[in-house]
Design a protein around this motif. Structure first.
Motif, PDB file in Angstrom:
ATOM      1  N   LEU A  57     -13.731   2.283  -2.719  1.00 31.74           N
ATOM      2  CA  LEU A  57     -12.663   2.325  -3.709  1.00 31.74           C
ATOM      3  C   LEU A  57     -11.708   1.148  -3.545  1.00 31.74           C
ATOM      4  O   LEU A  57     -11.187   0.619  -4.543  1.00 31.74           O
ATOM      5  CB  LEU A  57     -11.902   3.650  -3.587  1.00 31.74           C
TER       6      LEU A  57
ATOM      7  N   ARG B   7     -10.901  -1.626  -6.463  1.00 32.11           N
ATOM      8  CA  ARG B   7      -9.545  -1.919  -6.927  1.00 32.11           C
ATOM      9  C   ARG B   7      -9.211  -3.398  -6.822  1.00 32.11           C
ATOM     10  O   ARG B   7      -8.437  -3.918  -7.629  1.00 32.11           O
ATOM     11  CB  ARG B   7      -8.533  -1.108  -6.117  1.00 32.11           C
TER      12      ARG B   7
ATOM     13  N   HIS C  98      -8.738   8.565  -4.144  1.00 33.95           N
ATOM     14  CA  HIS C  98      -7.670   8.142  -5.064  1.00 33.95           C
ATOM     15  C   HIS C  98      -6.449   9.043  -4.925  1.00 33.95           C
ATOM     16  O   HIS C  98      -5.302   8.563  -4.910  1.00 33.95           O
ATOM     17  CB  HIS C  98      -8.205   8.172  -6.492  1.00 33.95           C
TER      18      HIS C  98
ATOM     19  N   HIS D 161     -15.901  -1.958 -11.597  1.00 34.45           N
ATOM     20  CA  HIS D 161     -15.583  -3.158 -10.828  1.00 34.45           C
ATOM     21  C   HIS D 161     -16.520  -3.352  -9.637  1.00 34.45           C
ATOM     22  O   HIS D 161     -16.765  -4.495  -9.228  1.00 34.45           O
ATOM     23  CB  HIS D 161     -14.135  -3.092 -10.334  1.00 34.45           C
TER      24      HIS D 161
ATOM     25  N   ASN E 219     -12.573   2.133 -12.221  1.00 32.36           N
ATOM     26  CA  ASN E 219     -12.801   1.531 -10.907  1.00 32.36           C
ATOM     27  C   ASN E 219     -14.288   1.343 -10.621  1.00 32.36           C
ATOM     28  O   ASN E 219     -14.688   0.360  -9.993  1.00 32.36           O
ATOM     29  CB  ASN E 219     -12.167   2.406  -9.817  1.00 32.36           C
TER      30      ASN E 219
END
Length: 407
Positions: free
Chosen positions: A341, A345, A264, A286, A283
């Motif tokens: 990641l 997102r 990040h 998700h 995050n």
């Protein structure tokens, strides 16, 4: 005539390179012909060979940087940028920046190695001849031959580099062009500018700055590890053991977020992003399973086998060899973290009972993953060459170097 002229102008203005090379006879820009199976197979083989060589060159260059103090931060910054680029939305084929430049540098290094072989052979023969019969004519002739070979190889390489430094330039020297242009100063005048542009395209200062900030921020997260080193430095027990246990628990909590926080941070290019735990926790909701898979790769499968190379220090002359293995293992881990990641997102937040259960199952499974990693770190303080320093020398989240120095 008007039609033909208009078609020619259209062909020059098109964005399709094939239309410029293959104009049709009726005056319209040609479309790219569909390649046959043999040509497609040859292209695929060429792509595989070129890509494999470029990746190997990239790993070697990163290993060389990793073995050099201070320049290690460039390698660390590059690894962070790999995960950060993917987390920022880059495609997988673009996950390794500067891959083409790495291939060119690797090809140049290989060419220098091959071109130096005749000179080394002549030098060896000259030393043997001088040892057998000092001052002999054979030794002098071999010395002259070695110097001539060296000058010839240097000129050959310079001529290949001034033409672009690609494989075809090394394989075919273009003798007609050489005798026509090599004597002109204008042929060599632009070489320093091209070299500077190529060096600037590597963006080494940017990677260094990214690696420096990432290392400082990561060391802040590793404060519990520093407390562990201070507590057990003198082999004390009692209160020191309690402090060490609490610090170990805090370190475990930090490791649940730190790999993704690094990705990040690299994606946002802000030091503060390295401490935005709430964003990372959101995050995680998700894509919990992608997160778990990346943590398994980044903390267990790829970094743990490398602790075997930390047992005995390597001589300084070949310290880059274990770094080669470390970089080759850690680079895929950074890719996995960036992909996880990026998925988190992009994916909408799952809802429902199964989504809640799935998140809690992934959270619970993260605990043994981090626990296994910490167990190996704990054991490595007794097996590693650097001892307690292994707590702040974790190649999974810092510079992929086996130890601080060689023997």
């Amino acid at each position: 005539m008007a039609t033909g002229t208009g078609a020619f102008e259209t062909g020059l203005g098109t964005s399709d390179p094939a239309a410029l090379l293959n104009p049709r006879s009726d005056g319209e820009p040609a479309t790219e012909r569909k390649a046959g199976p043999i040509r497609r197979s040859l292209r695929w083989i060429r792509w595989c060979v070129t890509g494999s060589f470029s990746i190997a060159s990239l790993i070697v260059l990163l290993a060389l940087l990793t073995a050099i103090p201070i320049l290690q931060l460039i390698a660390f910054g590059y690894l962070l940028s790999v995960s950060g680029g993917l987390a920022g939305g880059a495609k997988f084929r673009d996950s390794l920046p500067k891959l083409g430049q790495a291939g060119q540098i690797g090809l140049a290094m290989l060419a220098v190695f091959i071109a130096a072989l005749p000179t080394q052979l002549m030098t060896h023969w000259e030393s043997v001849a001088a040892l057998i019969n000092p001052g002999s004519n054979q030794a002098a002739m071999l010395r002259i031959a070695a110097i001539s070979m060296s000058l010839l190889a240097t000129g050959y390489l310079l001529w290949a580099w001034v033409r672009g430094g690609r494989l075809r330039h090394y394989l075919w020297p273009e003798p007609k062009r050489f005798f026509r242009q090599a004597w002109r100063p204008s042929t060599w005048a632009s070489a320093p500018d091209h070299l500077w542009d190529f060096t600037a395209s590597l963006e080494l200062p940017r990677y260094f700055w990214l690696g420096l900030r990432g290392a400082v921020g990561t060391l802040i997260w590793l404060i519990p590890a520093m407390i562990i080193i201070a507590a057990f430095r003198n082999g004390e027990t009692g209160l020191a053991g309690l402090v060490g246990f609490v610090s170990l628990m805090l370190l475990g909590i930090a490791l649940m977020y730190l790999p993704m926080l690094q990705a990040h941070f690299a994606a946002e290019n802000r030091l503060r992003a390295l401490f935005e735990v709430r964003t990372i926790r959101r995050n995680f909701r998700h894509a919990p399973w992608a997160w778990l898979g990346a943590m398994v790769c980044g903390l267990v499968i790829l970094p743990i086998p490398l602790y075997l190379l930390k047992i005995e220090a390597t001589p300084r002359e070949v310290v880059w060899l274990p770094c080669l293995v470390f970089v080759a293992f850690i680079l895929p881990a950074r890719i996995a973290e960036g992909l996880a990641l990026r998925r988190a997102r992009r994916r909408p937040l799952p809802t429902g009972r199964w989504a809640t259960m799935s998140r809690w199952m992934a959270r619970l499974m993260l605990v043994p993953v981090v626990g296994i990693y910490l167990l190996f770190v704990y054991v490595s303080q007794y097996t590693s060459w650097d001892g307690l320093l292994t707590w702040v020398q974790q190649h999974a989240i810092l510079i992929p170097v086996p130890f601080l120095g060689g023997t």
